[in-house]
Structure formats: C-alpha cells, structure tokens
Design an enzyme around this catalytic site. Structure first.
Site, PDB file in Angstrom:
ATOM      1  N   TYR A  61      -1.931  -0.822  11.155  1.00 38.58           N
ATOM      2  CA  TYR A  61      -2.056  -1.481   9.838  1.00 38.58           C
ATOM      3  C   TYR A  61      -0.883  -1.126   8.927  1.00 38.58           C
ATOM      4  CZ  TYR A  61      -3.296  -1.793   4.902  1.00 38.58           C
ATOM      5  OH  TYR A  61      -3.244  -2.035   3.545  1.00 38.58           O
ATOM      6  N   THR A  90       0.816  -1.208   0.000  1.00 33.32           N
ATOM      7  CA  THR A  90       0.000   0.000   0.000  1.00 33.32           C
ATOM      8  C   THR A  90       0.851   1.259   0.000  1.00 33.32           C
ATOM      9  OG1 THR A  90      -1.497   1.269   1.424  1.00 33.32           O
ATOM     10  CG2 THR A  90      -0.097  -0.304   2.532  1.00 33.32           C
ATOM     11  N   ASP A  91       0.262   2.345  -0.482  1.00 34.43           N
ATOM     12  CA  ASP A  91       0.969   3.636  -0.426  1.00 34.43           C
ATOM     13  C   ASP A  91       1.063   4.161   1.012  1.00 34.43           C
ATOM     14  OD1 ASP A  91      -1.731   4.280  -0.076  1.00 34.43           O
ATOM     15  OD2 ASP A  91      -1.779   5.824  -1.632  1.00 34.43           O
ATOM     16  N   GLU A  92       0.283   3.542   1.929  1.00 30.13           N
ATOM     17  CA  GLU A  92       0.292   4.033   3.321  1.00 30.13           C
ATOM     18  C   GLU A  92       1.618   3.797   4.018  1.00 30.13           C
ATOM     19  OE1 GLU A  92      -2.970   3.092   5.797  1.00 30.13           O
ATOM     20  OE2 GLU A  92      -4.435   3.340   4.208  1.00 30.13           O
ATOM     21  N   LYS A 123       2.273  -3.363   7.228  1.00 29.46           N
ATOM     22  CA  LYS A 123       2.504  -3.483   5.777  1.00 29.46           C
ATOM     23  C   LYS A 123       3.933  -3.029   5.452  1.00 29.46           C
ATOM     24  CE  LYS A 123       0.089  -4.657   2.921  1.00 29.46           C
ATOM     25  NZ  LYS A 123      -0.248  -6.001   2.386  1.00 29.46           N
TER      26      LYS A 123
HETATM   27  P1  NAD Z   1      -9.662  -7.399   2.310  1.00 27.25           P
HETATM   28  O1  NAD Z   1      -9.652  -7.175   3.774  1.00 27.25           O
HETATM   29  O2  NAD Z   1     -10.894  -7.135   1.523  1.00 27.25           O
HETATM   30  O3  NAD Z   1      -9.264  -8.919   2.005  1.00 27.25           O
HETATM   31  C1  NAD Z   1      -8.237  -9.578   2.688  1.00 27.25           C
HETATM   32  C2  NAD Z   1      -8.379 -11.075   2.405  1.00 27.25           C
HETATM   33  O4  NAD Z   1      -7.299 -11.756   3.081  1.00 27.25           O
HETATM   34  C3  NAD Z   1      -9.680 -11.679   2.936  1.00 27.25           C
HETATM   35  O5  NAD Z   1     -10.235 -12.535   1.969  1.00 27.25           O
HETATM   36  C4  NAD Z   1      -9.250 -12.474   4.166  1.00 27.25           C
HETATM   37  O6  NAD Z   1     -10.062 -13.579   4.429  1.00 27.25           O
HETATM   38  C5  NAD Z   1      -7.832 -12.876   3.765  1.00 27.25           C
HETATM   39  N1  NAD Z   1      -6.985 -13.153   4.938  1.00 27.25           N
HETATM   40  C6  NAD Z   1      -6.816 -12.368   6.036  1.00 27.25           C
HETATM   41  N2  NAD Z   1      -5.976 -12.973   6.905  1.00 27.25           N
HETATM   42  C7  NAD Z   1      -5.595 -14.141   6.339  1.00 27.25           C
HETATM   43  C8  NAD Z   1      -4.726 -15.180   6.729  1.00 27.25           C
HETATM   44  N3  NAD Z   1      -4.084 -15.148   7.900  1.00 27.25           N
HETATM   45  N4  NAD Z   1      -4.556 -16.232   5.895  1.00 27.25           N
HETATM   46  C9  NAD Z   1      -5.211 -16.281   4.711  1.00 27.25           C
HETATM   47  N5  NAD Z   1      -6.047 -15.319   4.283  1.00 27.25           N
HETATM   48  C10 NAD Z   1      -6.236 -14.266   5.081  1.00 27.25           C
HETATM   49  O7  NAD Z   1      -8.430  -6.587   1.757  1.00 27.25           O
HETATM   50  P2  NAD Z   1      -8.227  -5.831   0.365  1.00 27.25           P
HETATM   51  O8  NAD Z   1      -8.730  -4.458   0.489  1.00 27.25           O
HETATM   52  O9  NAD Z   1      -8.707  -6.711  -0.722  1.00 27.25           O
HETATM   53  O10 NAD Z   1      -6.635  -5.751   0.316  1.00 27.25           O
HETATM   54  C11 NAD Z   1      -5.874  -6.807  -0.248  1.00 27.25           C
HETATM   55  C12 NAD Z   1      -4.393  -6.450  -0.183  1.00 27.25           C
HETATM   56  O11 NAD Z   1      -4.157  -5.244  -0.903  1.00 27.25           O
HETATM   57  C13 NAD Z   1      -3.867  -6.184   1.231  1.00 27.25           C
HETATM   58  O12 NAD Z   1      -2.566  -6.720   1.311  1.00 27.25           O
HETATM   59  C14 NAD Z   1      -3.844  -4.685   1.349  1.00 27.25           C
HETATM   60  O13 NAD Z   1      -2.844  -4.260   2.253  1.00 27.25           O
HETATM   61  C15 NAD Z   1      -3.497  -4.300  -0.072  1.00 27.25           C
HETATM   62  N6  NAD Z   1      -3.954  -2.962  -0.505  1.00 27.25           N
HETATM   63  C16 NAD Z   1      -5.268  -2.601  -0.320  1.00 27.25           C
HETATM   64  C17 NAD Z   1      -5.707  -1.368  -0.818  1.00 27.25           C
HETATM   65  C18 NAD Z   1      -7.161  -0.933  -0.675  1.00 27.25           C
HETATM   66  O14 NAD Z   1      -7.488   0.169  -1.064  1.00 27.25           O
HETATM   67  N7  NAD Z   1      -8.060  -1.758  -0.159  1.00 27.25           N
HETATM   68  C19 NAD Z   1      -4.797  -0.522  -1.449  1.00 27.25           C
HETATM   69  C20 NAD Z   1      -3.466  -0.914  -1.583  1.00 27.25           C
HETATM   70  C21 NAD Z   1      -3.068  -2.155  -1.131  1.00 27.25           C
HETATM   71  O1  DAU Z   2      -4.178   3.852   0.529  1.00 27.28           O
HETATM   72  C1  DAU Z   2      -4.379   2.484   0.465  1.00 27.28           C
HETATM   73  C2  DAU Z   2      -5.217   2.022   1.653  1.00 27.28           C
HETATM   74  O2  DAU Z   2      -6.556   2.433   1.393  1.00 27.28           O
HETATM   75  C3  DAU Z   2      -5.144   0.513   1.874  1.00 27.28           C
HETATM   76  O3  DAU Z   2      -3.836   0.160   2.244  1.00 27.28           O
HETATM   77  C4  DAU Z   2      -6.115   0.056   2.969  1.00 27.28           C
HETATM   78  O4  DAU Z   2      -6.122  -1.346   3.049  1.00 27.28           O
HETATM   79  C5  DAU Z   2      -7.514   0.553   2.591  1.00 27.28           C
HETATM   80  O5  DAU Z   2      -8.417   0.213   3.627  1.00 27.28           O
HETATM   81  C6  DAU Z   2      -7.502   2.056   2.371  1.00 27.28           C
HETATM   82  O6  DAU Z   2      -7.209   2.747   3.615  1.00 27.28           O
HETATM   83  P1  DAU Z   2      -8.011   4.061   4.092  1.00 27.28           P
HETATM   84  O7  DAU Z   2      -7.900   4.136   5.555  1.00 27.28           O
HETATM   85  O8  DAU Z   2      -7.616   5.221   3.260  1.00 27.28           O
HETATM   86  O9  DAU Z   2      -9.501   3.615   3.619  1.00 27.28           O
HETATM   87  P2  DAU Z   2     -10.963   3.774   4.286  1.00 27.28           P
HETATM   88  O10 DAU Z   2     -11.931   3.299   3.279  1.00 27.28           O
HETATM   89  O11 DAU Z   2     -11.009   3.189   5.644  1.00 27.28           O
HETATM   90  O12 DAU Z   2     -11.103   5.353   4.440  1.00 27.28           O
HETATM   91  C7  DAU Z   2     -10.960   6.231   3.331  1.00 27.28           C
HETATM   92  C8  DAU Z   2     -11.066   7.659   3.859  1.00 27.28           C
HETATM   93  O13 DAU Z   2     -12.406   7.901   4.299  1.00 27.28           O
HETATM   94  C9  DAU Z   2     -10.186   7.937   5.053  1.00 27.28           C
HETATM   95  O14 DAU Z   2      -9.697   9.269   4.958  1.00 27.28           O
HETATM   96  C10 DAU Z   2     -11.122   7.795   6.254  1.00 27.28           C
HETATM   97  C11 DAU Z   2     -12.455   8.263   5.688  1.00 27.28           C
HETATM   98  N1  DAU Z   2     -13.675   7.634   6.241  1.00 27.28           N
HETATM   99  C12 DAU Z   2     -13.730   6.286   6.347  1.00 27.28           C
HETATM  100  C13 DAU Z   2     -14.869   5.654   6.801  1.00 27.28           C
HETATM  101  C14 DAU Z   2     -14.927   4.145   6.935  1.00 27.28           C
HETATM  102  C15 DAU Z   2     -14.775   8.431   6.578  1.00 27.28           C
HETATM  103  O15 DAU Z   2     -14.738   9.668   6.462  1.00 27.28           O
HETATM  104  N2  DAU Z   2     -15.913   7.803   6.999  1.00 27.28           N
HETATM  105  C16 DAU Z   2     -16.016   6.456   7.131  1.00 27.28           C
HETATM  106  O16 DAU Z   2     -17.084   5.952   7.516  1.00 27.28           O
END
Ligand code: NAD
Ligand code: DAU
Length: 346
Positions: A162, A126-128, A166
């Site tokens: 988190y 992630t970019d985080e 990562k």
């Molecule tokens: P998500 O939470 O929707 O899915 C995570 C999946 O991993 C789930 O299916 C869960 O069951 C599985 N999992 C969790 N723990 C496990 C374990 N111990 N063994 C096997 N499986 C397990 O997450 P996502 O949003 O799809 O993110 C997927 C990946 O992409 C993560 O590594 C996250 O850090 C990265 N990422 C997410 C975002 C975003 O915006 N959501 C952005 C950049 C990177």
């Molecule tokens: O940047 C990549 C990341 O993006 C990934 O690594 C994470 O897995 C993914 O969850 C996401 O992280 P954020 O914390 O940015 O996503 P989230 O959807 O939780 O929140 C997006 C923005 O919205 C953040 O600034 C918090 C805000 N927010 C979130 C929720 C759930 C609200 O204002 N209200 C809400 O109810």
C-alpha cells in the site's frame, strides 16, 4: 463566500475521508459544486453521501483508471482533489494487484487528463510514504523529548505494498509538476479517525467488535504508535492547501495526536464500560510500521491552518457514539470483515 474553485472533482468521495471532505465543502463553501467520481469498491458507500443536496453534489460511479470517463469529467472541472485509492495495509499484504492498478495507473490517468486541460490537482497522500520512526522507548535517553518527526523533506522509505504505491503516486505527481508544469500540490497526512470509516480499520473495528460482543483484537504487543487526526481537520487542511498552497509543494497534516495502539484500545474499552484487559492479542501485521509522527509546522505557519480536534479522547468519544448510533451503516458487513481477519489469525 468566494471560493477559488467552484466546480471540483473529488475522486474517492464516497469513501471515509473523501465523504467527510465533501460534507465539509457542502457545509462551509456554499459556492462550490462537487462531482464525486467513485468506483464504489467494498470501501465506497453511497450511504456516506446521504442527505447531501442534489444541486451541490453529483455522484458518478466509475473508475479513475477509465481514461474516457476521466477525460470527460476533468474537462468540466476546475480542480481535482484526488482521494480515490486502495487504502488498507492488511489487504495490500494479501493481494497487492488492485493497489498497483488504482493507486498508480489510476493516478496516472488523472494526471494525464489534468495536464491536457490544465486543471488544478491536489493529491491526497499519507505519512506512510516516509516509512516508520523508532519507538521513543528504543531511543537513547529512553523516551525523553518528542523524538524525530516526519517533515516535507524526510526521505521516502515505504514498507508495505500500500504505502509503496502511495509513494509511487506522489512521485508521479512531482514529475508531472516538474516536467509538464502541472498545477499540483501534495498533502501527506497521518491516521484519520471519525465517522464513516470502514470497519476493517483499527478504531472502528474495535468499537464494532465490542458492540457485537466480539473481543477487540490487538496486533503484536500494541506498542506501535499512530499520530491521530480527526477527519474534519484533514478536510480543512486539504482546503487550505488547495486554495493557498504553493504549486509543486508538499504539505504535512497532523494534529500532535500520537498514541500507542494499546492506549487507544484501553480508552475505547473504558469509554464503552469494559475492563482494560477485555481483548485478545493476535498475530502481528507483517512488516508492521512502528511509529508515525507528523511535524506540521510548515502547513501551520504558511497557511495558518490549525486543527480543531486537539482533544483526542473527546474526538474518540464522539466516534464511539457515531458507531453506536449508526449500527445500520456497518452491521451487514461485520461478519464478512471478521471472517477475513480470522483466516489470518487476526
Ligand atoms: P477508503 O478506502 O475509505 O476510501 C477509498 C475510496 O476510493 C472508496 O470510496 C472507493 O470506492 C474509492 N475507489 C477505490 N478505487 C477506486 C477506483 N479505481 N476508481 C474510483 N474510486 C475508487 O480510504 P480513505 O481512508 O478514505 O482514504 C482516502 C485517501 O486518503 C487515500 O488516498 C489514502 O491513501 C489517503 N489517506 C488515508 C489516511 C487514513 O488514515 N485513512 C491517512 C492519510 C491519507
Ligand atoms: O498513517 C496513515 C495511514 O493510516 C493511511 O495511509 C492508511 O490508509 C490508513 O489505513 C492508516 O494505516 P494503518 O495501517 O496505520 O491503519 P489501521 O487502522 O489498519 O491500523 C492502525 C494500527 O492498529 C496499526 O498499528 C495496526 C493496528 N491494528 C489494526 C487493526 C485493523 C490492530 O492492532 N488491530 C487491528 O485489528
């Protein structure tokens, strides 16, 4: 079709981004067989893989920290694409323990198996890991120009439990490359949106709130900026890196999709026929990162990767439509998710 890797192991393939990646591979790379390893935590859902052909995709329910199971699966794979993680910042603030276990110990377990069998490894991150950037309005010149963006050499500075796990997992991958010659790459991607995203996350939470007659909830003043990329574009980017990325390198994936949260919420409300002020301001997130922004120049220039969803409002409309049409996918979980947030005044 002549894919470089024909037998791939996708960890976390029943989660949001993993499942979209599996769907992309099945649709566009006919010579590839996918084994999904997923623990099916609260975030994993077998329904995310429904309709995929059994002769192309197999789901193994298990933990990436289970060394015996991982050894068996990695032995029979020619590449690992590692998505599995605990992924939600708010959860990590309440209970960091599963984040340490899955994101660090789980990644370590996979790396050891990949090293043993010399299997190609792609780590999805992630970019985080880079922490946050100042809001443009706080810069000298008050927002003239684009402001700084993350690049592959930006210093790591994670804020939450988190993002720090990562960051730690990225560093493990880098060490396994340097010390053991592991054939690995890393991608750091910005906020994804699209179908199958868990309703705890910002965009699906607000859409399903409106569909449930609950007011959307905005943290703080809603000025925080996220750089949105459609999950389909994330999938094509990961595939490009897997096939043509330079071993040991880091690639950033982003689609120039910067929006502040208030603007995104206004777009959702307008699209769903509600007035702009029909939402609640709620308790801000502790340590809330201000702004993320990706400079994906290296990925575009080196790999020829280009995002397809360049119109965020169109992608958002499609996403609203998906949640509206797939109520049965999210409805049963809605009360529980909102009750959890309510305990925190969010
Ligand atoms: P998500 O939470 O929707 O899915 C995570 C999946 O991993 C789930 O299916 C869960 O069951 C599985 N999992 C969790 N723990 C496990 C374990 N111990 N063994 C096997 N499986 C397990 O997450 P996502 O949003 O799809 O993110 C997927 C990946 O992409 C993560 O590594 C996250 O850090 C990265 N990422 C997410 C975002 C975003 O915006 N959501 C952005 C950049 C990177
Ligand atoms: O940047 C990549 C990341 O993006 C990934 O690594 C994470 O897995 C993914 O969850 C996401 O992280 P954020 O914390 O940015 O996503 P989230 O959807 O939780 O929140 C997006 C923005 O919205 C953040 O600034 C918090 C805000 N927010 C979130 C929720 C759930 C609200 O204002 N209200 C809400 O109810």
């Amino acid at each position: 079709m002549n894919s470089k890797y024909k037998n791939i192991l996708v960890t976390g393939g029943a989660g949001f981004i993993g499942a979209n990646f599996v769907r992309y591979v099945v649709a566009e790379h006919e010579d590839v067989f996918v084994t999904v390893l997923d623990k099916l935590t609260y975030a994993g859902n077998e329904a995310n893989l429904v309709g995929l052909p059994a002769d192309r995709v197999k789901l193994v329910v298990g933990d990436i920290a289970d060394a015996v199971l991982v050894d068996e699966l990695v032995k029979n794979s020619d590449a690992i694409i590692h998505y599995a993680a605990e992924s939600h910042n708010d959860n990590s603030l309440k209970n960091p323990a599963p984040f340490i276990q899955t994101n660090l110990i789980g990644t370590f377990t996979l790396l050891e198996a990949a090293r043993k069998y010399n299997v190609r490894f792609h780590h999805v991150s992630t970019d985080e890991v880079y922490g946050d950037l100042p809001l443009r309005e706080n810069l000298p010149g008050h927002g003239e120009g684009e402001g700084e963006k993350f690049t592959p050499v930006t210093r790591y500075n994670p804020s939450s439990p988190y993002s720090s796990t990562k960051a730690g997992s990225d560093l493990l991958v880098r060490a396994w490359v340097r010390s053991f010659g592991l054939q690995a790459t890393i991608s750091n991607t910005s906020n994804n949106y699209g179908p199958y995203q868990h309703i705890e996350k910002f965009i699906p939470r607000q859409i399903t709130n409106i569909l449930s007659g609950i007011k959307p909830k905005l943290y703080g003043a809603g000025k925080n900026v996220r750089d949105w990329i459609h999950t389909y574009d994330h999938a094509t980017g990961v595939w490009a890196i897997l096939e043509n990325g330079k071993i040991g390198d880091t690639y950033l994936l982003g689609a120039n999709g910067e929006q502040d949260n208030l603007t995104v919420l206004h777009m959702i409300l307008a699209d769903m026929g509600h007035s702009e002020d029909d939402f609640d301001f709620v308790q801000d997130r502790a340590g809330h990162d201000l702004r993320y922004a990706i400079d994906a120049t290296k990925t575009r220039e080196e790999l020829g990767w280009e995002p397809k969803y360049t119109d965020f409002s169109k992608g958002l409309k499609d996403t609203i439509e998906w949640y509206t049409e797939n109520e049965s996918w999210w409805k049963a979980e809605k009360d529980e998710v909102e009750a959890k947030y309510a305990k925190n005044n969010q």
